[in-house]
Every structure is written in structure tokens, then in C-alpha cells.
Design an enzyme around this catalytic site. Structure first.
Site, PDB file in Angstrom:
ATOM      1  CG  HIS A   1      55.104  80.282  52.815  1.00  0.00           C
ATOM      2  ND1 HIS A   1      54.634  79.034  53.353  1.00  0.00           N
ATOM      3  CD2 HIS A   1      56.222  80.146  52.357  1.00  0.00           C
ATOM      4  CE1 HIS A   1      55.728  78.181  53.183  1.00  0.00           C
ATOM      5  NE2 HIS A   1      56.698  78.967  52.709  1.00  0.00           N
TER       6      HIS A   1
ATOM      7  CE  LYS B   1      51.267  63.002  31.265  1.00  0.00           C
ATOM      8  NZ  LYS B   1      51.269  61.176  31.437  1.00  0.00           N
TER       9      LYS B   1
ATOM     10  NE  ARG C   1      64.480  77.852  52.730  1.00  0.00           N
ATOM     11  CZ  ARG C   1      65.504  78.185  51.987  1.00  0.00           C
ATOM     12  NH1 ARG C   1      66.639  77.966  52.667  1.00  0.00           N
ATOM     13  NH2 ARG C   1      65.666  78.310  50.521  1.00  0.00           N
ATOM     14  CB  THR C   2      58.082  74.985  52.170  1.00  0.00           C
ATOM     15  OG1 THR C   2      58.683  76.240  52.311  1.00  0.00           O
ATOM     16  CG2 THR C   2      56.660  74.487  52.606  1.00  0.00           C
TER      17      THR C   2
ATOM     18  NE  ARG D   1      56.423  76.830  48.030  1.00  0.00           N
ATOM     19  CZ  ARG D   1      57.644  77.214  48.532  1.00  0.00           C
ATOM     20  NH1 ARG D   1      58.744  77.446  48.136  1.00  0.00           N
ATOM     21  NH2 ARG D   1      57.543  77.514  49.992  1.00  0.00           N
TER      22      ARG D   1
HETATM   23  N1   CP Z   1      61.136  79.729  53.240  1.00  0.00           N
HETATM   24  C1   CP Z   1      60.703  79.118  52.045  1.00  0.00           C
HETATM   25  O1   CP Z   1      59.545  79.154  51.858  1.00  0.00           O
HETATM   26  O2   CP Z   1      61.642  78.402  51.521  1.00  0.00           O
HETATM   27  P1   CP Z   1      61.460  77.601  50.273  1.00  0.00           P
HETATM   28  O3   CP Z   1      61.014  78.608  49.019  1.00  0.00           O
HETATM   29  O4   CP Z   1      62.942  77.096  50.020  1.00  0.00           O
HETATM   30  O5   CP Z   1      60.474  76.507  50.505  1.00  0.00           O
END
Ligand code: CP
Length: 312
Positions: free
Chosen positions: A134, A85, A56-57, A106
Site C-alpha cells: 500500500h 459480467k 480513507r484512500t 485497489r
Molecule cells: N488506510 C486505509 O487504507 O484505509 P481505507 O481502507 O479506508 O482506504
């Protein structure tokens, strides 16, 4: 008074970076961006550095960039980056800032986004750092609640599942202090919300109750926020096996809740919401995932100083 210019060039590391007025401004902006497609980000490049899996993100950000005429570059697997590396995160962002106007990061390490922001001269947006925060998911969650229920103030939120490692919970729960929420936390003892978060809620004077009894907790919930128990965060697989099926939301459970309860989940889900719940009129989790594009379009346009025209 909040202005689009207040967001230009900012890093987004925790949701605590935003005041209530700024959060509401962002949600209003997202509503304006929901159907917007156009060349607002033409010539702009956004880098997605995803060292942990995501659907999603990453894809909603990439969709947002594409729908605004920009270009996304990056990687979705650290194994194909030069980390394999031995390159450090600090060196990677110092390189990528030369290729892009904004970095979406991320990472499995708590604090990775803050570290990246210290080294990058372009804005860094935290797309999840370990079990920590998040922030853009919280914006999506707030947007969804307001879309589903028509308001944010004075609601009763019930959080269930992995409250210990759930970064989406950590980001959202303290943000609710801006909206006079009441909070009930439902988890096995091992997955309790961390002490630091509980202390923050006490300082912020958010009324909090903790229980193991989901059936009793859902009775007067306005929002039921369900989370996955995250196998990947457990050091001990035996502990995961012990707690993995602690809670399941199904139609029998929901028969005890208000008919209008909004059911949210940041996704992915595993077993914690039965597929039969998908037909519930207030099962909002797929709409929630879709709202990610509107929210992220607005955020990108604001950070990159391309929103003024739309929000005028
Ligand atoms: N909600 C969320 O962070 O989903 P993903 O891990 O798929 O990005």
C-alpha cells in the site's frame, strides 16, 4: 538531485519504486501542497477502480483531485462494474485508460496493480493489493511521523497487530531501511511478519526484534504503529476468533511508554485502540488520515506533470 520531472508518468506499485531522496522530495512536496487549492488539475480525469472497500484512500484521493480542480470518476464496489459480467482486470484498465489520465486501483489480488500497469498506458497507482503493498499509505505514514516528531532518521518503530496480512506494515517496514530505524515486531505467532519481509529486513541491515510482549516493547518506542487484525484475510474463521483480541492499546499501556510516543494507525480500527487514547496528545491517527489529502495532492500533481510551478 531530484526534479519534479522525475515523477512524470510513473506507475506507483510498491514503495520500493522510490529512492530515499525521492521519498524526501515527495514529503517536502506534500508540505507545500497541504494548504493548496486551485485549478492545477483542471481538465484532468482520474479513475478510481476500487474492487475492495475503502474510506480513507479513495476519499482522500478524490478530495485531492477535487481540491486541485480535476475530476474523479470510477467505482467503489466491484459489483457495479462490468467485472460482475466477467470482464477481466486487464480489459477494464485498457478501457478506462481511454477515459482518464491516471488510474487508482485497489484490489484483493496481490500483484493486481502490477498487472494493471502492464496493460495501461496511463500511470497506475497501487491503492492496496491484497496483503501485499500500500505505497501511498507509506508516504502518508512517513509524512505523519515527520510532522509529529520533526524527523525520520534513527527512530524506534514498534509495529503491533496483524503483521502477516497488513499491507501497510509490509510497505512501511522495509522503507524504514532508508532512515536508520530500529524495528520491534509484536504479534501472535500466527500473525508474524512473513519470512520474505523478515529476510528483506535482514538484507537491508535493519535491526529487528520480535516479541509477544507489547507492554515491554513500548517502553522506548518513538512510534507505535498499531494495526487491525483483518477478519477478511483469514481463510479459517476459528483462527481469527483465536487471535482477534490479542492486543489493545489503552492509557494503562501508554503509561509505560515515553510521553511523546507518536501513535499511528492506518485505520479503520476495531478494538485495538481504546477510545480513551483519542485524547492522548500524540494519538496521531486522525491527523494521519487527514494528511492523506496533502500527500496525494502532491503525488497526483507530480505524476501528471502539474507540480513544477508549485515546487519552483
Ligand atoms: N488506510 C486505509 O487504507 O484505509 P481505507 O481502507 O479506508 O482506504
Amino acid at each position: 538531485m531530484v526534479s519534479p520531472k522525475d515523477f512524470v508518468g510513473r506507475d506507483v506499485i510498491t514503495v520500493g519504486d522510490f529512492r530515499r531522496e525521492e521519498l524526501l522530495f515527495l514529503l517536502d512536496a506534500a508540505a507545500r501542497f497541504e494548504d493548496l487549492v486551485g485549478p492545477l488539475l483542471a481538465g484532468r480525469v482520474v479513475a478510481t477502480l476500487f474492487y475492495e472497500p475503502s474510506t480513507r484512500t479513495r476519499l482522500s484521493f478524490e478530495s485531492a483531485v477535487g481540491r486541485l480542480g480535476g475530476r474523479a470518476i470510477g467505482f467503489a464496489d466491484a459489483g457495479v462494474s462490468s467485472q460482475a459480467k466477467g470482464e477481466t482486470l486487464a480489459d477494464t484498465v485498457r478501457v478506462v485508460e481511454g477515459y482518464s489520465d491516471l488510474i487508482l486501483l485497489r484490489h484483493s489480488a496481490e500483484g493486481a496493480a502490477r498487472l494493471a500497469a502492464e496493460f495501461a498506458r496511463v500511470p497506475v497507482v497501487n491503492c492496496g493489493d491484497g496483503a501485499h503493498q500500500h505505497p501511498t499509505q507509506t508516504l502518508v505514514d512517513l509524512y505523519t511521523v515527520r510532522r509529529e516528531l520533526g524527523r525520520l532518521d534513527g527512530l524506534h518503530f514498534v509495529f503491533v497487530g496483524d503483521l502477516r496480512y497488513g499491507r501497510t506494515v509490509h510497505s512501511l517496514v522495509t522503507t524504514l531501511a532508508h532512515f536508520q530505524a530500529r524495528v520491534t515486531l509484536v504479534s501472535p505467532p500466527f500473525l508474524r511478519l512473513p519470512a520474505e519481509q523478515r529476510a528483506a529486513l535482514e538484507t537491508l541491515k535493519v535491526p529487528v526484534r520480535e516479541t509477544h510482549e507489547l507492554a515491554e516493547a513500548v517502553r522506548d518506542a518513538d512510534v507505535l504503529y498499531v494495526t487491525r487484525i483483518q477478519r477478511e484475510r483469514f481463510a479459517d474463521p476459528v483462527e481469527f476468533e483465536r487471535v482477534k483480541d490479542s492486543y489493545r492499546v489503552d492509557n494503562e499501556l501508554l503509561s509505560r511508554a515515553r510521553p511523546e510516543v507518536a501513535i499511528l494507525h492506518p485505520l479503520p480500527r476495531v478494538n485495538e485502540i481504546a477510545p480513551e487514547v483519542d485524547a492522548h496528545p500524540h494519538a496521531a491517527y486522525f491527523r494521519q488520515a487527514h494528511y492523506g489529502v496533502a500527500v496525494r495532492k502532491a503525488l497526483l500533481a507530480l505524476l501528471l506533470d502539474r507540480a513544477t510551478e508549485v515546487l519552483r
